[in-house]
Design an enzyme around this catalytic site. Structure first.
Site, PDB file in Angstrom:
ATOM      1  N   ARG A   1      55.817  -1.399  -6.874  1.00 42.70           N
ATOM      2  CA  ARG A   1      55.649  -1.077  -8.302  1.00 42.70           C
ATOM      3  C   ARG A   1      54.938   0.251  -8.557  1.00 42.70           C
ATOM      4  O   ARG A   1      54.738   0.628  -9.715  1.00 42.70           O
ATOM      5  CB  ARG A   1      54.978  -2.222  -9.048  1.00 42.70           C
ATOM      6  CG  ARG A   1      53.508  -2.387  -8.857  1.00 42.70           C
ATOM      7  CD  ARG A   1      52.888  -3.348  -9.862  1.00 42.70           C
ATOM      8  NE  ARG A   1      53.264  -4.721  -9.653  1.00 42.70           N
ATOM      9  CZ  ARG A   1      53.713  -5.516 -10.612  1.00 42.70           C
ATOM     10  NH1 ARG A   1      53.858  -5.064 -11.832  1.00 42.70           N
ATOM     11  NH2 ARG A   1      54.013  -6.769 -10.335  1.00 42.70           N
TER      12      ARG A   1
ATOM     13  N   GLY B   1      60.246  -3.096   0.261  1.00 45.59           N
ATOM     14  CA  GLY B   1      60.358  -3.489   1.662  1.00 45.59           C
ATOM     15  C   GLY B   1      61.400  -4.591   1.825  1.00 45.59           C
ATOM     16  O   GLY B   1      61.519  -5.466   0.970  1.00 45.59           O
TER      17      GLY B   1
ATOM     18  N   THR C   1      55.304 -11.370  -1.892  1.00 49.56           N
ATOM     19  CA  THR C   1      56.020 -10.678  -2.969  1.00 49.56           C
ATOM     20  C   THR C   1      55.867 -11.349  -4.334  1.00 49.56           C
ATOM     21  O   THR C   1      56.506 -10.941  -5.311  1.00 49.56           O
ATOM     22  CB  THR C   1      57.521 -10.555  -2.602  1.00 49.56           C
ATOM     23  OG1 THR C   1      57.965 -11.828  -2.107  1.00 49.56           O
ATOM     24  CG2 THR C   1      57.736  -9.505  -1.530  1.00 49.56           C
TER      25      THR C   1
ATOM     26  N   ASP D   1      52.012 -16.526  -4.665  1.00 48.69           N
ATOM     27  CA  ASP D   1      52.935 -17.120  -5.640  1.00 48.69           C
ATOM     28  C   ASP D   1      54.319 -17.404  -5.062  1.00 48.69           C
ATOM     29  O   ASP D   1      55.066 -18.210  -5.618  1.00 48.69           O
ATOM     30  CB  ASP D   1      53.128 -16.163  -6.834  1.00 48.69           C
ATOM     31  CG  ASP D   1      52.013 -16.271  -7.865  1.00 48.69           C
ATOM     32  OD1 ASP D   1      51.001 -16.931  -7.583  1.00 48.69           O
ATOM     33  OD2 ASP D   1      52.168 -15.676  -8.948  1.00 48.69           O
TER      34      ASP D   1
ATOM     35  N   HIS E   1      16.395 -23.366 -17.739  1.00 47.99           N
ATOM     36  CA  HIS E   1      16.434 -23.675 -19.173  1.00 47.99           C
ATOM     37  C   HIS E   1      16.111 -22.411 -19.960  1.00 47.99           C
ATOM     38  O   HIS E   1      15.172 -21.702 -19.605  1.00 47.99           O
ATOM     39  CB  HIS E   1      15.404 -24.744 -19.513  1.00 47.99           C
ATOM     40  CG  HIS E   1      15.320 -25.019 -20.980  1.00 47.99           C
ATOM     41  ND1 HIS E   1      16.287 -25.751 -21.645  1.00 47.99           N
ATOM     42  CD2 HIS E   1      14.422 -24.614 -21.922  1.00 47.99           C
ATOM     43  CE1 HIS E   1      15.965 -25.820 -22.930  1.00 47.99           C
ATOM     44  NE2 HIS E   1      14.844 -25.127 -23.136  1.00 47.99           N
TER      45      HIS E   1
ATOM     46  N   LEU F   1      48.935  -0.649  -6.737  1.00 45.74           N
ATOM     47  CA  LEU F   1      48.525  -1.873  -6.039  1.00 45.74           C
ATOM     48  C   LEU F   1      47.957  -2.893  -7.025  1.00 45.74           C
ATOM     49  O   LEU F   1      47.764  -2.591  -8.193  1.00 45.74           O
ATOM     50  CB  LEU F   1      47.504  -1.515  -4.958  1.00 45.74           C
ATOM     51  CG  LEU F   1      48.106  -0.728  -3.777  1.00 45.74           C
ATOM     52  CD1 LEU F   1      47.026  -0.016  -2.993  1.00 45.74           C
ATOM     53  CD2 LEU F   1      48.906  -1.664  -2.859  1.00 45.74           C
TER      54      LEU F   1
ATOM     55  N   GLY G   1      56.263 -22.392 -25.166  1.00 43.81           N
ATOM     56  CA  GLY G   1      55.567 -22.868 -23.970  1.00 43.81           C
ATOM     57  C   GLY G   1      54.063 -22.915 -24.194  1.00 43.81           C
ATOM     58  O   GLY G   1      53.453 -21.890 -24.506  1.00 43.81           O
TER      59      GLY G   1
ATOM     60  N   LEU H   1      48.052 -18.779  -8.843  1.00 42.74           N
ATOM     61  CA  LEU H   1      46.767 -18.221  -9.250  1.00 42.74           C
ATOM     62  C   LEU H   1      46.345 -17.145  -8.265  1.00 42.74           C
ATOM     63  O   LEU H   1      46.575 -17.268  -7.052  1.00 42.74           O
ATOM     64  CB  LEU H   1      45.704 -19.327  -9.279  1.00 42.74           C
ATOM     65  CG  LEU H   1      45.870 -20.406 -10.344  1.00 42.74           C
ATOM     66  CD1 LEU H   1      44.934 -21.575 -10.091  1.00 42.74           C
ATOM     67  CD2 LEU H   1      45.647 -19.817 -11.739  1.00 42.74           C
TER      68      LEU H   1
HETATM   69  C1  LIG Z   1      49.765 -12.810 -18.143  1.00 40.90           C
HETATM   70  C2  LIG Z   1      49.238 -13.385 -16.869  1.00 40.90           C
HETATM   71  C3  LIG Z   1      47.907 -13.730 -16.780  1.00 40.90           C
HETATM   72  C4  LIG Z   1      47.407 -14.259 -15.603  1.00 40.90           C
HETATM   73  N1  LIG Z   1      46.089 -14.580 -15.548  1.00 40.90           N
HETATM   74  C5  LIG Z   1      45.577 -15.096 -14.414  1.00 40.90           C
HETATM   75  C6  LIG Z   1      44.201 -15.403 -14.324  1.00 40.90           C
HETATM   76  O1  LIG Z   1      43.443 -15.211 -15.278  1.00 40.90           O
HETATM   77  N2  LIG Z   1      43.728 -15.905 -13.170  1.00 40.90           N
HETATM   78  C7  LIG Z   1      44.542 -16.128 -12.092  1.00 40.90           C
HETATM   79  O2  LIG Z   1      44.063 -16.600 -11.063  1.00 40.90           O
HETATM   80  N3  LIG Z   1      45.867 -15.843 -12.145  1.00 40.90           N
HETATM   81  C8  LIG Z   1      46.390 -15.326 -13.269  1.00 40.90           C
HETATM   82  N4  LIG Z   1      47.716 -15.005 -13.311  1.00 40.90           N
HETATM   83  C9  LIG Z   1      48.553 -15.279 -12.114  1.00 40.90           C
HETATM   84  C10 LIG Z   1      48.331 -14.203 -11.044  1.00 40.90           C
HETATM   85  O3  LIG Z   1      48.639 -12.951 -11.597  1.00 40.90           O
HETATM   86  C11 LIG Z   1      49.205 -14.491  -9.834  1.00 40.90           C
HETATM   87  O4  LIG Z   1      48.982 -15.807  -9.396  1.00 40.90           O
HETATM   88  C12 LIG Z   1      48.866 -13.535  -8.694  1.00 40.90           C
HETATM   89  O5  LIG Z   1      49.074 -12.207  -9.088  1.00 40.90           O
HETATM   90  C13 LIG Z   1      49.730 -13.857  -7.472  1.00 40.90           C
HETATM   91  O6  LIG Z   1      49.425 -12.958  -6.453  1.00 40.90           O
HETATM   92  P1  LIG Z   1      50.504 -12.580  -5.339  1.00 40.90           P
HETATM   93  O7  LIG Z   1      49.838 -11.547  -4.471  1.00 40.90           O
HETATM   94  O8  LIG Z   1      51.040 -13.782  -4.718  1.00 40.90           O
HETATM   95  O9  LIG Z   1      51.719 -11.925  -6.130  1.00 40.90           O
HETATM   96  P2  LIG Z   1      51.810 -10.734  -7.172  1.00 40.90           P
HETATM   97  O10 LIG Z   1      50.526 -10.463  -7.816  1.00 40.90           O
HETATM   98  O11 LIG Z   1      52.985 -11.032  -8.025  1.00 40.90           O
HETATM   99  O12 LIG Z   1      52.111  -9.475  -6.256  1.00 40.90           O
HETATM  100  C14 LIG Z   1      53.291  -9.311  -5.556  1.00 40.90           C
HETATM  101  C15 LIG Z   1      53.576  -7.838  -5.450  1.00 40.90           C
HETATM  102  O13 LIG Z   1      54.676  -7.649  -4.552  1.00 40.90           O
HETATM  103  C16 LIG Z   1      55.458  -6.580  -5.008  1.00 40.90           C
HETATM  104  N5  LIG Z   1      56.790  -6.726  -4.417  1.00 40.90           N
HETATM  105  C17 LIG Z   1      57.713  -7.668  -4.691  1.00 40.90           C
HETATM  106  N6  LIG Z   1      58.803  -7.508  -3.892  1.00 40.90           N
HETATM  107  C18 LIG Z   1      58.529  -6.443  -3.107  1.00 40.90           C
HETATM  108  C19 LIG Z   1      59.244  -5.801  -2.069  1.00 40.90           C
HETATM  109  N7  LIG Z   1      60.452  -6.232  -1.668  1.00 40.90           N
HETATM  110  N8  LIG Z   1      58.682  -4.724  -1.482  1.00 40.90           N
HETATM  111  C20 LIG Z   1      57.439  -4.288  -1.874  1.00 40.90           C
HETATM  112  N9  LIG Z   1      56.726  -4.870  -2.833  1.00 40.90           N
HETATM  113  C21 LIG Z   1      57.263  -5.939  -3.435  1.00 40.90           C
HETATM  114  C22 LIG Z   1      55.449  -6.725  -6.521  1.00 40.90           C
HETATM  115  O14 LIG Z   1      55.716  -5.481  -7.137  1.00 40.90           O
HETATM  116  C23 LIG Z   1      54.021  -7.198  -6.771  1.00 40.90           C
HETATM  117  O15 LIG Z   1      53.174  -6.123  -7.099  1.00 40.90           O
HETATM  118  C24 LIG Z   1      48.257 -14.440 -14.473  1.00 40.90           C
HETATM  119  C25 LIG Z   1      49.601 -14.083 -14.548  1.00 40.90           C
HETATM  120  C26 LIG Z   1      50.088 -13.560 -15.725  1.00 40.90           C
HETATM  121  C27 LIG Z   1      51.530 -13.162 -15.789  1.00 40.90           C
END
Ligand SMILES: Cc1cc2nc3c(=O)[nH]c(=O)nc-3n(C[C@H](O)[C@H](O)[C@H](O)COP(=O)(O)OP(=O)(O)OC[C@H]3O[C@@H](n4cnc5c(N)ncnc54)[C@H](O)[C@@H]3O)c2cc1C
Length: 466
Positions: free
Chosen positions: A36, A115, A144, A313, A445, A39, A181, A320
């Protein structure tokens, strides 16, 4: 000759970048690939951080507007939405740059691009200009993340029909917004726009909001949000959304088969997220997905293909950021032969509305289903002196403890700073504490945390202030 790495992480979100740092700390030559251009993943760019920035600023706006009832006259309070958005963007940039610095500091090679697997141990990186680079990887971690889902036949244009990403950058406050939702993301974003002046209607298929949350807390939460002006239309199934020049009409059917129409300027679709495995070329290496298209892993985050792992995720479990981070650390430790581990019974969940809602461990409904006998301790913030002193006394703390052993099995809090208070219970649960252990711990307190102590006392019906 392509560059060789001992570990390559695909995805630079909270799962991916944390894992890359831990792998490097453990001495492995590590690369992290992110497509994206920044980071921090969903969390830092379009999730946790921008939403919390807007939640905080909209709450400040709302509070300042209502200060005169507390004896403070501030005059005419005006909203400068553009400035508010810039403030949010600044927080995002500072944090994403901070992650870039951390990767550099830990000597993680950062590749910008998409990737994908060329073979089991070769990763192809395609940058935005289309240039290709192949790196060798001994161990690869898929991190991802996830992407928003829509409803069948409904196209998200991020202007009138928006996902959470669009809801974080609306150019003006909509006069009326429909949130499809009643999960935590929809309620957080609905709260933001409601405080800034929109009439917010939540349309939910189920008969309750925040599925999975302890029902008593979820009911109280809806009551409080209603009092704040949000309108709820439960057991309504969205059939279609018709767009016009000025907005949209959401057409639903309720449980009795009646058709309802909701006109609005903006529709937020927040019906969940799906794992993001697109473009990874997983088929070519044979990585298996489960029935919900998540990457299938074992307890050590290994996929069915040797040397390929997955976290965050994109695998099963709550979506989360802190769950993804902890899995990122655990997988790195497993890769070097240590015993990385995540305790899924103590992952807190927080909704950052006002008041906040926080949960950990089992709900009452889950305990009933598991036939576990339990005791309940409850304490209202109405009887907490700090909460009363600052006139922020909505909600309560609820602790669930095993009837026979008194071990804390879960806790659910709705009230001021619930997201911070839940951490105490997390530590207690990690140490296998009983409710009596919490009750006998001295709490300062006047603090909100005294409500946790009193709830623990109340498990054995000996709360002092109620
Ligand atoms: C509006 C919103 C609010 C949220 N608030 C909270 C909160 O308050 N607290 C909380 O715990 N969670 C929150 N979340 C959830 C949280 O953002 C996710 O659970 C977390 O980001 C997951 O982390 P991750 O590293 O698994 O994936 P992601 O954060 O989704 O990161 C994955 C990354 O991989 C990259 N990517 C994908 N495919 C490729 C590829 N082929 N090559 C290279 N890069 C790639 C993407 O661009 C992305 O940047 C929220 C989500 C949203 C949408």
């Amino acid at each position: 000759m392509s560059e060789k790495f001992q570990a390559v992480v695909i995805g630079g979100g909270p799962g991916g970048y944390v894992s890359a740092i831990r792998l490097a700390q453990l001495g492995l030559k590590t690369a992290c690939i992110e497509s994206r251009g920044a980071l921090g993943g969903t969390c830092l760019n379009v999730g946790c951080i921008p939403s919390k920035s807007l939640l905080n600023l909209s709450e400040e706006f709302h509070k300042v507007k209502n200060l005169s009832s507390k004896g403070i006259e501030v005059g005419d309070v005006k909203l400068d939405l553009q400035k508010m958005m810039k403030n949010k963007d600044k927080a995002v940039t500072v944090l994403t740059k901070g992650v870039e610095f951390l990767l550099k500091k830990n000597k993680v090679s950062y590749f910008k691009g998409i990737g994908s697997f060329k073979s089991k141990n070769e990763i192809l990186i395609k940058d935005e200009k289309g240039s290709e680079n192949i790196i060798q990887s001994e161990k690869t971690i898929i991190a991802t993340g996830s992407v928003p889902v829509s409803l069948p036949g409904i196209d998200i244009d991020e202007k009138i029909i928006v996902s959470s990403t669009g809801a974080l950058k609306l150019e003006k406050v909509p006069s009326k917004m429909v949130v499809v939702g009643g999960g935590y993301i929809g309620l957080e974003m609905g709260s933001v726009w409601s405080r800034l002046g929109a009439e917010v209607h939540v349309v939910e298929f189920l008969d309750h909001i925040t599925p999975g949350m302890d029902k008593e807390i979820s009911n109280e939460f809806m009551k409080i949000l209603k009092k704040q002006g949000m309108q709820f239309h439960m057991q309504n199934k969205v059939e279609s959304i018709n767009k016009s020049n000025s907005g949209a009409t959401v057409i639903t059917t309720d449980k009795d088969g009646n058709k309802n129409e909701f006109d609005c300027e903006v529709v937020l679709i927040s019906v969940g997220r799906k794992p993001n495995t697109q473009g990874l070329n997983l088929e070519s290496v044979g990585v298996e997905l489960d029935e919900r298209k998540r990457v299938k892993v074992d307890h050590a985050y290994k996929t069915n293909v040797q040397d390929i792992y997955a976290i965050g995720d994109v695998i099963a479990g709550p979506m989360l950021a802190h769950k993804a981070e902890d899995e990122g650390i655990a997988v790195a430790e497993n890769i070097v032969g240590q015993s990385g581990h995540v305790n899924y019974d103590t992952i807190p969940g927080v909704v950052y509305t006002a008041p906040e809602v926080a949960s950990i461990g089992k709900t009452e409904e889950q305990l009933k289903e598991l036939n576990i006998e339990y005791k309940i301790g409850k304490f209202s913030f109405m009887a907490n002196s700090r909460a009363k002193a600052i006139d922020d006394a909505e909600g309560f703390v609820k602790i669930l403890a095993d009837k026979n052993t008194d071990k804390v099995l879960g806790a659910h809090i709705i009230g001021p700073h619930a997201g911070e208070l839940i951490a105490e219970i997390g530590v207690a649960m990690e140490f296998g504490a009983s409710s009596e252990d919490i009750a006998r711990t001295c709490h300062a307190h006047p603090t909100f945390s005294e409500a946790v102590k009193e709830a623990a006392l109340s498990v054995d019906k000996r709360a002092i202030h109620s």
